[in-house]
Design a protein around this motif. Structure first.
Motif, mmCIF file in Angstrom:
data_model
loop_
_atom_site.group_PDB
_atom_site.id
_atom_site.type_symbol
_atom_site.label_atom_id
_atom_site.label_comp_id
_atom_site.label_asym_id
_atom_site.label_seq_id
_atom_site.Cartn_x
_atom_site.Cartn_y
_atom_site.Cartn_z
ATOM 1 N N GLN A 212 22.546 50.947 43.547
ATOM 2 C CA GLN A 212 22.089 51.516 45.089
ATOM 3 C C GLN A 212 21.489 49.716 45.729
ATOM 4 O OE1 GLN A 212 18.095 53.159 44.932
ATOM 5 N NE2 GLN A 212 18.681 54.622 46.562
ATOM 6 N N ASP A 213 22.329 49.419 46.263
ATOM 7 C CA ASP A 213 22.374 48.190 47.231
ATOM 8 C C ASP A 213 20.444 48.189 48.050
ATOM 9 O OD1 ASP A 213 22.570 45.489 48.710
ATOM 10 O OD2 ASP A 213 24.749 46.523 49.634
ATOM 11 N N HIS A 214 19.880 46.923 48.098
ATOM 12 C CA HIS A 214 18.790 46.832 49.400
ATOM 13 C C HIS A 214 19.057 45.846 50.080
ATOM 14 C CE1 HIS A 214 17.640 48.134 44.824
ATOM 15 N NE2 HIS A 214 16.131 47.883 45.493
ATOM 16 N N THR A 226 21.170 42.644 55.396
ATOM 17 C CA THR A 226 21.516 41.866 55.654
ATOM 18 C C THR A 226 22.706 42.248 54.498
ATOM 19 O OG1 THR A 226 21.075 41.622 53.248
ATOM 20 C CG2 THR A 226 19.489 40.560 54.464
ATOM 21 N N GLY A 227 23.776 41.286 53.621
ATOM 22 C CA GLY A 227 24.919 41.963 53.011
ATOM 23 C C GLY A 227 24.712 42.508 51.480
ATOM 24 N N GLY A 228 23.161 41.965 51.756
ATOM 25 C CA GLY A 228 22.424 43.073 49.947
ATOM 26 C C GLY A 228 21.681 41.510 49.647
ATOM 27 N N LEU A 269 37.633 51.599 44.986
ATOM 28 C CA LEU A 269 37.110 52.306 46.691
ATOM 29 C C LEU A 269 36.051 52.297 46.522
ATOM 30 C CD1 LEU A 269 38.691 54.209 48.706
ATOM 31 C CD2 LEU A 269 38.318 56.210 47.548
ATOM 32 N N TYR A 270 34.743 51.274 46.985
ATOM 33 C CA TYR A 270 33.782 52.450 47.183
ATOM 34 C C TYR A 270 33.493 52.826 48.592
ATOM 35 C CZ TYR A 270 29.057 49.247 48.838
ATOM 36 O OH TYR A 270 28.188 49.135 49.288
ATOM 37 N N ALA A 271 32.361 54.122 47.725
ATOM 38 C CA ALA A 271 32.056 54.752 48.722
ATOM 39 C C ALA A 271 30.702 54.818 48.944
ATOM 40 C CB ALA A 271 32.225 56.761 47.984
ATOM 41 N N PHE A 285 33.562 54.128 53.889
ATOM 42 C CA PHE A 285 34.230 53.055 53.242
ATOM 43 C C PHE A 285 35.138 51.798 53.196
ATOM 44 C CE2 PHE A 285 35.504 58.313 51.561
ATOM 45 C CZ PHE A 285 35.481 58.353 50.379
ATOM 46 N N ASN A 286 34.731 51.546 51.641
ATOM 47 C CA ASN A 286 35.558 49.978 51.633
ATOM 48 C C ASN A 286 36.248 49.708 50.458
ATOM 49 O OD1 ASN A 286 32.675 48.980 53.381
ATOM 50 N ND2 ASN A 286 31.869 49.077 51.635
ATOM 51 N N VAL A 287 36.659 49.168 50.735
ATOM 52 C CA VAL A 287 38.473 48.809 50.145
ATOM 53 C C VAL A 287 38.430 47.956 49.315
ATOM 54 C CG1 VAL A 287 40.155 50.261 51.817
ATOM 55 C CG2 VAL A 287 39.552 47.649 51.722
ATOM 56 N N ARG A 288 37.306 47.781 48.619
ATOM 57 C CA ARG A 288 37.152 46.804 47.429
ATOM 58 C C ARG A 288 34.923 46.569 47.125
ATOM 59 N NH1 ARG A 288 32.429 45.046 50.571
ATOM 60 N NH2 ARG A 288 32.517 45.433 51.877
ATOM 61 N N PHE A 289 35.534 45.624 45.805
ATOM 62 C CA PHE A 289 33.824 45.418 45.896
ATOM 63 C C PHE A 289 33.174 45.722 46.497
ATOM 64 C CE2 PHE A 289 36.964 44.761 41.803
ATOM 65 C CZ PHE A 289 37.068 45.910 40.378
ATOM 66 N N GLY A 290 31.866 45.706 45.620
ATOM 67 C CA GLY A 290 30.287 46.132 46.545
ATOM 68 C C GLY A 290 30.161 44.726 46.539
ATOM 69 N N ASP A 291 29.272 43.484 47.024
ATOM 70 C CA ASP A 291 28.550 42.655 46.795
ATOM 71 C C ASP A 291 27.217 42.821 47.634
ATOM 72 O OD1 ASP A 291 27.400 39.716 46.861
ATOM 73 O OD2 ASP A 291 29.409 39.184 47.288
ATOM 74 N N PRO A 292 26.108 42.736 46.877
ATOM 75 C CA PRO A 292 25.980 42.555 45.597
ATOM 76 C C PRO A 292 25.894 43.266 44.338
ATOM 77 C CG PRO A 292 23.663 42.512 45.763
ATOM 78 C CD PRO A 292 24.708 43.489 47.033
ATOM 79 N N GLU A 293 26.624 45.208 44.433
ATOM 80 C CA GLU A 293 26.275 46.173 44.004
ATOM 81 C C GLU A 293 27.513 45.748 42.244
ATOM 82 O OE1 GLU A 293 27.435 45.900 46.795
ATOM 83 O OE2 GLU A 293 26.792 48.288 47.126
ATOM 84 N N THR A 294 28.756 44.280 42.365
ATOM 85 C CA THR A 294 29.405 44.585 41.272
ATOM 86 C C THR A 294 29.071 43.095 40.096
ATOM 87 O OG1 THR A 294 31.780 44.906 42.906
ATOM 88 C CG2 THR A 294 31.602 43.791 40.989
HETATM 89 N N1 GLY Z 1 26.626 45.683 49.721
HETATM 90 C C1 GLY Z 1 27.084 46.102 50.142
HETATM 91 C C2 GLY Z 1 29.109 45.772 51.160
HETATM 92 O O1 GLY Z 1 29.424 44.860 50.018
HETATM 93 O O2 GLY Z 1 28.903 45.564 52.155
#
Ligand code: GLY
Length: 432
Positions: A212-214, A226-228, A269-271, A285-294
């Motif tokens: 879970q992102d913030h 923000t981006g997270g 695959l980032y849902a 959907f994102n096609v890359r790792f999430g930041d900062p989830e990764t």
């Molecule tokens: N944390 C959101 C993203 O990577 O798009």
């Protein structure tokens, strides 16, 4: 293997950190990397969107596998260009990367494959979009620029006026440039957000632990997007039963649907999901790792990530097994004061060694660079201070203990990362 990690954020530092633990990794290069990635390999001064230079570097330096961090080079076709030169690369081809690069492509693919999401309509004319907004009876609605807009192209509109203004600024004033040639107008859906990162070679799918992102800048999910600002993993919002449902009703139909249309999706695959009262629905959907989830997710991973990536490129993910650590991880983003608006750069960061000495904590660099031998701030999101523990509350405590050792002028971070998850676990425990 010589691995080239493309990108310069906390995500790329975390990917490099995990890849460096693999016995398969003999050498790691980062393009362009940051002050933290220097300790894992060599930083090469090539920007992530300079595809021609990246191809030349990979050929000249005999790169065995390139790992693409950000979405822009994927949407621009970096995978196709590497593969055309016989180079191995982890990520989806350009046609499949439209899942993130075109919101209308994504929504239409989901609709064709009966994947749950909000109702939506696509417009390539501002006049027609405005006429549609006139007919709407329920607000908020979500106006999305079709193309990539650095995470800023999603506008939640509480009123008709706000929706009209959003359409005008995206389509007429071109606030996001060409990304706003088309817009998608969606119903607003309510629930709890969660992210799932799934590794896939287009046939086999492996879900990494949920997270879970913030996204908001202030505690309590207030203030600007923000981006997270932090993440934790796994999240109690995604129960094991729900994860199975997400796999069956969302991820597999998407991978299958793409394959049926001639696109074999390889990579991560980032849902981005909304868990609603009627079940999980796709926000994006994102096609890359999430930041900062990764940063948080990879600390929970026991399996050799490089071996998984290599198997994906070979199309042999079915031969691999996913092993996870027991426990939870929390990543707290330390930002530059003023972010996500304007901020100063170049402030010296102190306490990094002392933070790295905190047991079970890792300091991932994001917007940092080296100046006259010192590590200085160089971006909005500066560090991702991440910790792993047997329970979520301890992971949070450890991450903040490491945060407390770091200082630079105007440092800013949220104090409540993971609190939502901790609260849910406490509630569950008190019901027992
Ligand atoms: N944390 C959101 C993203 O990577 O798009």
């Amino acid at each position: 293997m010589h691995v080239l990690v493309i990108g310069s954020g906390g995500r790329e530092h975390a990917l490099g950190w995990k890849i460096a633990q693999s016995p398969l990794a003999k050498k790691i290069s980062f393009a362009p990397g940051n002050a933290g990635t220097e300790s894992l390999g060599r930083n090469v001064p090539i920007e992530a969107d300079d595809i021609a230079s990246l191809v030349s570097f990979a050929k000249k330096e005999a790169v065995d596998l390139a790992v693409v961090g950000p979405e822009a080079p994927l949407a621009a076709g970096i995978v196709d260009k590497f593969e055309a030169q016989g180079l191995r690369v982890f990520g989806p081809v350009q046609a499949a990367a439209r899942l993130e690069g075109s919101k209308s492509f994504c929504r239409n693919l989901l609709r064709r494959n009966n994947v749950p999401g909000p109702e939506f309509t696509v417009f390539d004319s501002a006049e027609r979009a405005l006429a549609y907004v006139e007919t709407l009876e329920r607000f908020p609605v979500v106006v999305k620029a079709d193309g990539l807009a650095a995470g800023k192209g999603v506008l939640i509109c509480e009123t008709r006026d706000a929706a009209e203004n959003a359409v005008k600024s995206v389509m007429k004033e071109r606030k996001f440039g060409k990304a706003g040639e088309t817009v998608v107008i969606e119903d607003f859906i309510e629930g709890e957000e969660a992210s799932i990162l799934a590794l896939t070679d287009g046939r086999t799918l492996m879900c990494l632990p949920s997270s879970q992102d913030h996204k908001r800048i202030l505690d309590g999910d207030k203030g600007l997007n923000t981006g997270g600002m932090g993440a934790y993993s796994p999240t109690p919002v995604v129960t094991p039963a729900l994860e199975k449902r997400i796999e069956k009703d969302i991820l597999i139909p998407v991978i299958h649907g793409l394959r049926m249309e001639g696109m074999v999706y390889k990579g991560v695959l980032y849902a981005g999901l909304m868990i609603t009262k009627s079940g999980p629905k796709v926000l994006e959907f994102n096609v890359r790792f999430g930041d900062p989830e990764t940063q948080a997710v990879l600390m929970n991973l026991d399996t050799d990530l490089l071996a998984l990536m290599d198997a994906i490129v070979r199309g042999e993910l079915d031969r691999m097994e996913l092993k996870l650590k027991t426990g939870w991880s929390v990543c707290v983003v330390m930002a530059s004061g003023g972010y996500p608006n304007t901020y100063e750069k170049g402030y010296e960061i102190s306490g990094l060694d002392s933070a790295a000495g905190v047991k079970d904590a890792v300091v991932f660099h994001a917007g940092t660079s080296r100046k006259e031998g010192k590590v200085v701030t160089a971006g909005g999101r500066v560090l991702g201070v991440t910790a792993h523990a047997k329970d979520l509350a301890t992971a949070k405590k450890t991450a903040y203990e490491a945060v407390g050792k770091i200082s630079y002028k105007d440092a800013y971070y949220r104090n409540d990362i993971a609190d939502k998850g901790i609260g849910k676990y406490r509630k569950k425990a008190s019901r027992r």
